[in-house]
Design a protein around this motif. Structure first.
Motif, PDB file in Angstrom:
ATOM      1  N   GLU A 205      78.476  24.408  21.143  1.00  0.00           N
ATOM      2  CA  GLU A 205      77.258  24.603  21.940  1.00  0.00           C
ATOM      3  C   GLU A 205      76.064  24.898  21.043  1.00  0.00           C
ATOM      4  O   GLU A 205      74.921  24.935  21.517  1.00  0.00           O
ATOM      5  N   ARG A 209      73.374  17.748  17.898  1.00  0.00           N
ATOM      6  CA  ARG A 209      73.812  16.436  18.366  1.00  0.00           C
ATOM      7  C   ARG A 209      75.325  16.350  18.235  1.00  0.00           C
ATOM      8  O   ARG A 209      75.930  17.099  17.465  1.00  0.00           O
ATOM      9  N   TYR A 221      75.270  11.269  20.627  1.00  0.00           N
ATOM     10  CA  TYR A 221      74.730  11.883  21.842  1.00  0.00           C
ATOM     11  C   TYR A 221      73.821  13.036  21.426  1.00  0.00           C
ATOM     12  O   TYR A 221      74.215  13.891  20.630  1.00  0.00           O
ATOM     13  N   GLY A 223      71.868  16.572  21.758  1.00  0.00           N
ATOM     14  CA  GLY A 223      72.159  17.845  22.395  1.00  0.00           C
ATOM     15  C   GLY A 223      73.515  18.398  22.021  1.00  0.00           C
ATOM     16  O   GLY A 223      74.251  17.832  21.205  1.00  0.00           O
ATOM     17  N   ASN A 224      73.868  19.520  22.657  1.00  0.00           N
ATOM     18  CA  ASN A 224      75.119  20.216  22.339  1.00  0.00           C
ATOM     19  C   ASN A 224      76.279  19.665  23.159  1.00  0.00           C
ATOM     20  O   ASN A 224      76.170  18.610  23.804  1.00  0.00           O
ATOM     21  N   SER A 226      77.708  20.669  25.958  1.00  0.00           N
ATOM     22  CA  SER A 226      77.478  20.549  27.404  1.00  0.00           C
ATOM     23  C   SER A 226      76.668  19.298  27.726  1.00  0.00           C
ATOM     24  O   SER A 226      76.973  18.577  28.687  1.00  0.00           O
ATOM     25  N   ALA A 227      75.635  19.034  26.920  1.00  0.00           N
ATOM     26  CA  ALA A 227      74.815  17.842  27.132  1.00  0.00           C
ATOM     27  C   ALA A 227      75.652  16.579  26.925  1.00  0.00           C
ATOM     28  O   ALA A 227      75.522  15.595  27.674  1.00  0.00           O
ATOM     29  N   TYR A 228      76.527  16.608  25.925  1.00  0.00           N
ATOM     30  CA  TYR A 228      77.424  15.469  25.668  1.00  0.00           C
ATOM     31  C   TYR A 228      78.328  15.219  26.870  1.00  0.00           C
ATOM     32  O   TYR A 228      78.502  14.073  27.316  1.00  0.00           O
ATOM     33  N   GLU A 230      77.914  16.048  29.978  1.00  0.00           N
ATOM     34  CA  GLU A 230      77.140  15.536  31.112  1.00  0.00           C
ATOM     35  C   GLU A 230      76.828  14.049  30.929  1.00  0.00           C
ATOM     36  O   GLU A 230      76.966  13.255  31.870  1.00  0.00           O
ATOM     37  N   ALA A 231      76.393  13.665  29.720  1.00  0.00           N
ATOM     38  CA  ALA A 231      76.072  12.261  29.455  1.00  0.00           C
ATOM     39  C   ALA A 231      77.319  11.391  29.565  1.00  0.00           C
ATOM     40  O   ALA A 231      77.275  10.283  30.111  1.00  0.00           O
TER      41      ALA A 231
END
Length: 548
Positions: A205, A209, A221, A223-224, A226-228, A230-231
């Motif tokens: 987190e 990237r 991807y 972001g951290n 969580s962003a990964y 979600e994507a």
């Protein structure tokens, strides 16, 4: 990414192991400034890639270029136990010269050894303090330190050196919650280039990237973690939707091709009837027959091509959907009825000094989380319960069959296949039965015949877990010592799902709080100098803490 912004560049990178197992073929990778989390399934080559970048391995083809010097923290860190702390930190020579000058030796070589580094001891102690190791003297030896302290010591050496590129491979393995928090802080404070391989969600987190290594290539991807996730969820939803569209198109093309065959068959029957009744001149009928055959051929080719195109699009759509299989097991023979006595500890004194005063018992299918600082005795306690170590005094009485999965995963015989390893502990099960049950642990077909010594860390964990759970009699008390150390993120999820099917009593020693919280723990126990005591998990800080 511009060349000036690239700090690690891998061009057409190819690497294979001596036995011919290919890891990379033409890999392209460009890493820029900031913190990168490198993730992927066990065995995909994450650690191998870091070793190639660090220069520990040589590629068969391609090039690796880095901007500046590299610091590398290996996953399986081994330090010479005779080394002193200042040797590992790389300050022994300068420190010795400083002490020599203070003692009156003003030789030129002493000043040359120090250079401008007159505050070498202060800087070394400051870095150790930053990682929570202020109590470790520079003259102590590695042999006096725990495994977690050795990891932090090596990290301290890297922080002192301040390399341009820092590579960390599973740095939180063997670290207690307090030490993990120190490492998280060090990662947060790092301002250079960092690439970290980890299954630790809280560490991932903190990255800028995510680089997802899969099938020999990297997908980026922003972001951290969580962003990964979600994507990736959005990508997979779109991919599954495309599969449904492609499947519908294939069905439609098959229907149209079948309809075309019916129409062509009717035309052929009509033409044959006209030929047989000779209602038109033979030349005219022959011309019509030839024209019909040519038209039918073109029609068949057109529909076949459409079907082939539709099937090709379906294959591409299916390829985009990730199918990381889950471990599926049914273990009815592991059931422990509520209230049944499982384990009793009475006035136990362990090797290396840990004491558990009074009585402590485990009854029924309880799920115990065992916490404690590095060196508190968690592994010693589990090994004593498993019968691998004798207690100094007191009793550890097991009342059900037990299975123990150690940190080192040394349960398997490396020379034997997986089938043969399971057969050793389940002699009453047929080979076909063993194969069927190994398939539930994702070892299907020829994979079950591989020697245990050829497995990756995650595969070895699954194989060891399979051997334990498929043993006869089935374990009704299962003890796991830092089970997530060798697993990728998918593997941690698989293990959590697999343990849902386990109906016996469970003791898990781990510092991985998200994993522990996924196991439906019934009691949280802390082992420290005062012995074994129950704690409230709500009091544990999210990122670790002094008391954990």
């Amino acid at each position: 990414m511009s060349a000036s912004a690239t700090h690690i560049l891998c061009s057409s990178l190819t690497f294979a192991w001596p036995d011919g197992g290919e890891v990379f073929s033409g890999l392209q990778l460009a890493v820029g400034h900031g913190r990168t989390g490198l993730i992927g399934l066990n065995g995909c080559g994450k650690s191998t890639l870091l070793r190639l970048i660090a220069g520990d391995l040589t590629p068969a083809a391609g090039h690796i270029r880095t901007a500046g010097d590299i610091g590398y923290l290996a996953q399986d860190l081994i330090l010479d136990t005779a080394l002193r702390v200042d040797d590992v930190l790389g300050v022994a020579t300068a420190r010795a010269a400083l002490h020599a000058i203070e003692a009156g030796d003003t030789g030129e070589e002493q000043f040359a050894a120090i250079g401008d580094d007159w505050d070498v001891e202060e800087r070394a102690r400051a870095v150790l303090d930053q990682l929570g190791m202020s109590g470790i003297g520079l003259d102590r030896t590695v042999g006096e330190l725990s495994g977690g302290e050795c990891v932090l010591l090596r990290l301290a050496a890297l922080l002192l050196a301040r390399p341009s590129v820092l590579l960390l491979d599973e740095p939180t393995n063997n670290l207690d919650l307090y030490a993990r928090r120190r490492l998280y802080d060090a990662v947060d404070a790092w301002t250079g280039v960092l690439v970290v391989v980890s299954h630790d969600r809280q560490l991932l987190e903190r990255v800028d990237r995510i680089a997802d290594l899969r099938d020999g290539s990297v997908t980026w991807y922003g972001g951290n973690l969580s962003a990964y996730e979600e994507a990736l969820a959005v990508e997979q939803e779109a991919a599954e939707r495309m599969v449904r569209v492609a499947e519908a198109d294939v069905r439609r093309q098959k229907r149209e091709l079948a309809d075309a065959h019916v129409k062509l068959a009717r035309r052929k029957r009509y033409g044959q009837k006209m030929w047989d009744t000779k209602r038109e001149p033979k030349v005219v009928m022959g011309q019509r027959k030839q024209t019909a055959q040519e038209s039918a051929g073109k029609h068949r080719v057109m529909h076949a091509e459409r079907l082939a195109d539709a099937e090709g699009r379906l294959d591409e759509a299916v390829e985009a959907v990730r199918d990381d299989e889950a471990i599926r097991i049914e273990l009815p023979h592991t059931r422990v009825h509520p209230g049944l006595g499982v384990l009793l500890l009475r006035d136990l004194e362990l090797a290396y000094g840990t004491r558990l005063r009074g009585e402590w018992d485990l009854r029924g299918p309880e799920r115990i989380a065992l916490l404690g600082r590095n060196g508190s005795g968690k592994t010693t306690l589990l090994r004593t319960i498993a019968g691998e170590l004798d207690p100094v005094s007191g009793e550890a009485t097991i009342q059900v069959p037990v299975g123990f999965l150690p940190q080192r995963l040394d349960v398997l015989d490396d020379a034997l296949s997986l089938v043969e390893n399971v057969a050793r502990v389940a002699p009453g099960t047929t080979v076909n039965g063993i194969r069927a049950r190994l398939a539930h642990f994702l070892f299907k077909g020829a994979r079950a015949d591989r020697p245990a010594g050829t497995l990756s860390g995650g595969e070895r964990f699954r194989a060891t877990l399979a051997a334990l759970l498929l043993a006869e009699p089935a374990p009704r008390l299962l003890m796991l010592d830092e089970p997530t150390n060798s697993l990728d993120l998918s593997g941690v999820s698989r293990l959590s799902s697999a343990l849902d099917a386990y109906e016996g009593a469970l003791i898990v020693a781990s510092h991985d709080m998200p994993f522990l919280k996924s196991l439906k723990i019934t009691r949280w126990l802390l082992l420290d100098a005062d012995g074994l005591r129950e704690i409230d998990p709500a009091q544990l800080p999210v990122s670790g803490g002094e008391n954990a």
